[in-house]
Design an enzyme around this catalytic site. Sequence first.
Site, PDB file in Angstrom:
ATOM      1  N   GLU A  32      -5.660  30.269  30.945  1.00  0.00           N
ATOM      2  CA  GLU A  32      -5.574  29.522  32.192  1.00  0.00           C
ATOM      3  C   GLU A  32      -5.347  30.463  33.372  1.00  0.00           C
ATOM      4  OE1 GLU A  32      -4.008  25.093  31.401  1.00  0.00           O
ATOM      5  OE2 GLU A  32      -2.752  26.649  30.565  1.00  0.00           O
ATOM      6  N   CYS A  49       4.763  27.631  37.237  1.00  0.00           N
ATOM      7  CA  CYS A  49       5.221  28.685  36.330  1.00  0.00           C
ATOM      8  C   CYS A  49       5.657  28.103  35.002  1.00  0.00           C
ATOM      9  CB  CYS A  49       6.422  29.414  36.913  1.00  0.00           C
ATOM     10  SG  CYS A  49       6.009  30.510  38.225  1.00  0.00           S
ATOM     11  N   LEU A  76      14.535  37.452  34.698  1.00  0.00           N
ATOM     12  CA  LEU A  76      15.904  37.691  34.207  1.00  0.00           C
ATOM     13  C   LEU A  76      16.435  36.426  33.508  1.00  0.00           C
ATOM     14  CD1 LEU A  76      18.265  39.731  34.087  1.00  0.00           C
ATOM     15  CD2 LEU A  76      19.129  38.678  36.194  1.00  0.00           C
ATOM     16  N   SER A 121       4.594  40.657  36.703  1.00  0.00           N
ATOM     17  CA  SER A 121       5.861  40.072  36.252  1.00  0.00           C
ATOM     18  C   SER A 121       6.055  40.347  34.768  1.00  0.00           C
ATOM     19  CB  SER A 121       5.842  38.562  36.505  1.00  0.00           C
ATOM     20  OG  SER A 121       7.016  37.963  35.994  1.00  0.00           O
TER      21      SER A 121
END
Length: 348
Positions: free
Chosen positions: A96, A337, A219, A195
């Site tokens: 995707e 996300c 994190l 990322s």
Amino acid sequence: MSRGEGAVGIKVFDRAGLVALAADLEQPSFRAGQIERWLYGRGVRTFAEMTDLPAGLRETLAGRLALPFPQIAQRQESRDGTRKYLLELADGAMIETVGLPTQDRLTVCFSTQAGCAMGCSFCATGISGLTRDLYPGEMVDQVSLVAEDFGRRVTNVVAMGQGEPFANYDAVLAALRFMNAPDNLGIGARHVTVSTCGLVTGIRRFAQEAEQFTLAVSLHSAVQETRDRLMPGVRTVPLSRLRQALSDYAETTGRRPSLEYALIAGVNDTDSELAALIAFCRDLLVHVNLIPVNPVAETGYARSPIARAHAFERSLRDTGTEVSTRAERGADIDAACGQLRGAQGARG
Ligand code: SAH
Ligand code: SF4
């Protein structure tokens, strides 16, 4: 070459691979640059279109190598203009990609792997595991495809789709270099963000790259036990090592990495979690991005109340850490996300 790689054809190569290909075909090395521009500047779909190559060479290339381009299996558009694409690659792998437009920007969130092996418990991609790494051209093609679909230049790219970029380091860097080249998509290095879930070897290599690419690190908790539970794939990386790598990164590059922190009610949004996060960030050159966790059915996790996000934001700012709360986009089409799950989820 395996059958799968045969299908991916010329898209497997990095820049050195294209130079080796030219040498193999007894061509001068500048042919590699010409081919690169046709592939990743113009996005051609056939060798025949590479009109500044000798006709014989075009035929040889076409006889030897496939030249695939991702096929759009499904395309959804959010109320806010975000578009999510389910793409089928040459060997049938599904990925995707997301396009996020604003007035003056078009950002593409691209995948670096089909699936992901890291198994983060809050992430839809992590739930179904890894299918395979993507090749450099398959990453660039996602960006070209979105540019074509919007009819606009892509200004920013983020390696925040499916996959862990530093688990596929060489191919990702090769793809970023193709995207960055002024004769190709010309996306400025500072507008390219990678990322990672925190693979320290990757962070250290990334600090040494010549280009000023931007780093983001997921994190999600500064408490070892919580982080181990949320992100089992990086259990072997103690938070102290991650913090040291971030500190060294800032010293080497002078650039400020982002720390992604998805707030999950009752899991990583408590006062003790906040205290640990403040301690982690103290004296570190970072920008904390707070994101209310996006719902993924299987996880059972819920978003923290917005008041909690504001409390985190205030406390971090008061203790000297740069921080913002990110507005999520595309959530109505599961394009936010962590909601990219690939084929099964998109169909089912
Ligand atoms: N594998 C890389 C990049 C892809 S994930 C990484 O983990 O950093 C992109 C971002 O989405 C990461 O910050 C990831 O932690 C975050 N994310 C994953 N699932 C999420 C969810 N359900 N809600 C909010 N963010 C999520
Ligand atoms: Fe992989 Fe990133 Fe999802 Fe974790 S958050 S499973 S590292 S894609």
